[in-house]
Motif scaffolding. Sequence first.
Motif, mmCIF file in Angstrom:
data_model
loop_
_atom_site.group_PDB
_atom_site.id
_atom_site.type_symbol
_atom_site.label_atom_id
_atom_site.label_comp_id
_atom_site.label_asym_id
_atom_site.label_seq_id
_atom_site.Cartn_x
_atom_site.Cartn_y
_atom_site.Cartn_z
ATOM 1 N N LYS A 144 0.823 -1.212 0.000
ATOM 2 C CA LYS A 144 0.000 0.000 0.000
ATOM 3 C C LYS A 144 0.860 1.267 0.000
ATOM 4 C CE LYS A 144 -3.180 -2.511 3.026
ATOM 5 N NZ LYS A 144 -3.747 -2.563 4.403
ATOM 6 N N GLN A 145 2.177 1.112 0.094
ATOM 7 C CA GLN A 145 3.063 2.254 0.259
ATOM 8 C C GLN A 145 3.895 2.482 -0.989
ATOM 9 O OE1 GLN A 145 5.274 1.629 3.906
ATOM 10 N NE2 GLN A 145 3.503 0.712 4.898
ATOM 11 N N LYS A 146 4.275 3.734 -1.209
ATOM 12 C CA LYS A 146 5.019 4.096 -2.414
ATOM 13 C C LYS A 146 6.393 3.450 -2.469
ATOM 14 C CE LYS A 146 5.053 8.350 -1.757
ATOM 15 N NZ LYS A 146 5.665 9.661 -1.990
ATOM 16 N N ARG A 147 6.980 3.211 -1.326
ATOM 17 C CA ARG A 147 8.353 2.710 -1.282
ATOM 18 C C ARG A 147 8.415 1.193 -1.158
ATOM 19 N NH1 ARG A 147 11.452 6.210 3.141
ATOM 20 N NH2 ARG A 147 13.172 4.913 2.402
ATOM 21 N N SER A 148 7.346 0.503 -1.585
ATOM 22 C CA SER A 148 7.282 -0.950 -1.420
ATOM 23 C C SER A 148 8.435 -1.654 -2.140
ATOM 24 C CB SER A 148 5.942 -1.480 -1.936
ATOM 25 O OG SER A 148 5.744 -1.138 -3.299
ATOM 26 N N LYS A 149 8.787 -1.187 -3.346
ATOM 27 C CA LYS A 149 9.886 -1.818 -4.080
ATOM 28 C C LYS A 149 11.213 -1.615 -3.352
ATOM 29 C CE LYS A 149 8.028 -1.795 -8.777
ATOM 30 N NZ LYS A 149 8.259 -1.338 -10.181
ATOM 31 N N GLU A 150 11.386 -0.429 -2.798
ATOM 32 C CA GLU A 150 12.615 -0.150 -2.062
ATOM 33 C C GLU A 150 12.698 -1.025 -0.816
ATOM 34 O OE1 GLU A 150 14.800 3.577 0.234
ATOM 35 O OE2 GLU A 150 13.185 3.969 -1.193
ATOM 36 N N TYR A 151 11.563 -1.188 -0.108
ATOM 37 C CA TYR A 151 11.548 -2.053 1.074
ATOM 38 C C TYR A 151 11.903 -3.495 0.688
ATOM 39 C CZ TYR A 151 9.107 1.759 3.484
ATOM 40 O OH TYR A 151 8.779 2.967 4.040
ATOM 41 N N ALA A 152 11.327 -3.957 -0.420
ATOM 42 C CA ALA A 152 11.596 -5.324 -0.859
ATOM 43 C C ALA A 152 13.074 -5.502 -1.199
ATOM 44 C CB ALA A 152 10.723 -5.662 -2.072
ATOM 45 N N ARG A 153 13.671 -4.502 -1.853
ATOM 46 C CA ARG A 153 15.090 -4.586 -2.192
ATOM 47 C C ARG A 153 15.958 -4.643 -0.937
ATOM 48 N NH1 ARG A 153 13.974 -0.774 -6.404
ATOM 49 N NH2 ARG A 153 14.505 0.925 -4.988
ATOM 50 N N MET A 154 15.647 -3.779 0.044
ATOM 51 C CA MET A 154 16.449 -3.748 1.267
ATOM 52 C C MET A 154 16.402 -5.087 1.992
ATOM 53 S SD MET A 154 15.451 0.040 2.706
ATOM 54 C CE MET A 154 16.270 -0.229 4.283
ATOM 55 N N LEU A 155 15.204 -5.646 2.134
ATOM 56 C CA LEU A 155 15.065 -6.908 2.859
ATOM 57 C C LEU A 155 15.723 -8.055 2.096
ATOM 58 C CD1 LEU A 155 11.386 -6.365 3.984
ATOM 59 C CD2 LEU A 155 13.367 -6.515 5.513
ATOM 60 N N LYS A 156 15.560 -8.061 0.780
ATOM 61 C CA LYS A 156 16.157 -9.122 -0.037
ATOM 62 C C LYS A 156 17.678 -9.061 0.002
ATOM 63 C CE LYS A 156 16.120 -10.968 -4.766
ATOM 64 N NZ LYS A 156 15.567 -10.798 -6.140
ATOM 65 N N ARG A 157 18.217 -7.842 0.037
ATOM 66 C CA ARG A 157 19.665 -7.667 0.006
ATOM 67 C C ARG A 157 20.313 -7.871 1.367
ATOM 68 N NH1 ARG A 157 20.192 -2.074 -1.495
ATOM 69 N NH2 ARG A 157 19.855 -1.710 0.736
ATOM 70 N N ASP A 158 19.680 -7.382 2.432
ATOM 71 C CA ASP A 158 20.370 -7.296 3.721
ATOM 72 C C ASP A 158 19.890 -8.270 4.791
ATOM 73 O OD1 ASP A 158 21.993 -5.119 2.877
ATOM 74 O OD2 ASP A 158 20.299 -3.765 3.168
ATOM 75 N N ALA A 159 18.642 -8.698 4.749
ATOM 76 C CA ALA A 159 18.109 -9.533 5.836
ATOM 77 C C ALA A 159 17.796 -10.962 5.401
ATOM 78 C CB ALA A 159 16.855 -8.879 6.426
ATOM 79 N N LEU A 160 17.174 -11.123 4.246
ATOM 80 C CA LEU A 160 16.737 -12.458 3.834
ATOM 81 C C LEU A 160 17.886 -13.444 3.614
ATOM 82 C CD1 LEU A 160 13.721 -11.614 1.503
ATOM 83 C CD2 LEU A 160 13.659 -12.680 3.757
#
Length: 399
Positions: A111-127
């Motif tokens: 629902k948020q504008k930065r959803s793609k950015e959030y997905a990139r951060m989690l995929k790169r740094d946490a997952l």
Amino acid sequence: MRLTEQAIRKLPEPEKGNRIFYDDRVRGLGIRVTAASARSFILNFRINGRERRLTIGSWPEWSTTAARERAKELRQEIDRGVDPLAEKQQLHTDLSFGELVEEYLRVEASKQKRSKEYARMLKRDALPKWRNLRAADIRRRDVIALVEKKADGAPIAANRLLELIGRVYNFGIRCEIVETNPCRLVRKPGVERSKDRFLSRGEIRNLWEALDGSWFTTQTAASLRLILATAQRPGEVVSMRWVDLDLDSGWWTIPSERAKNMLSHRVPICQTAREILQSLPPIGEWVFPSTTDKDDHMDRNGLAVALWRARKRKTDPLTVMGFSPHDLRRTAATHMASAGVDRFVIGRVLNHKEPGVTKVYDRHSYDPEKRKALDLWNEHLQRILGTEAAEDKIVEFAK
């Protein structure tokens, strides 16, 4: 009341929090309406002396007929002594961190504008480290180790990562997937600066020259210069599309879905910005395409990382310290003000929301005023880049 599709559609939203409207046909069945206008079916029930509430599903994905039938099935289970919420919670508590992230991105971040950015951060740094771990098993020490490792190369990005993981776990708590947030009481590893930094005339010159160095990519240098030349937000610059540009008439249109305040914005393209854009190859959709995802644009966090690395170089490091890409926008606004541009017009250039009721009636685009302001800033910027004038000298322009 009898819950019907038409009745649910007309239910008023509360000013804050949520309100539940109950069905008069199935005991305990209700529709929960939030201040954000979300609607979902719930079932209240009592078992073993405890009041319980279970979420059936969102409306209109669930129709009133389907929700009513499901509520009747759950009632039969409850009458047999089965607690459906306990079973659901047990299923949830076995979810992995990867599954929790998937749910967060699907339900909350989408629902948020930065959803793609959030997905990139989690995929790169946490997952990569936590994907298969049970979400409930991750502890505070794990969070600290993760964000401190990130802080070794990008301290402010590590702060944003900590905040994002905290949001993922807050979502998990609301959905009863986890009971605690391991990010609680974890200190941000990066030192956040006060939001009053802007670059002096000499710093602007030094940065502009440094951007020609081999340690900055063409895309990074161009995007940082465009932030300064246009006074727009870093996230809006890196997500610029060629279709949004009209270089012939000199306008860049930022659509509402990519503007921070959700307001479409027309930005005059000054001569400096035009030259920067004309130097870039018009390949694909994005002006600044991602180097890792051909269907996406450049990550704005990469700008801060590039500046951090340039300052850490052992030979010929960047000497302009203590500023972020966003501070370049503040720099442009500050120098526009010093050049005599009215603060209200600067607010229009920056696409700030105007408080009060006047905004409802004032539909003037302020395009001529914005163009004049950015043309003045362009002249001021060119003087800065082309002179070794004293730091305290200010060039005044007529309004």
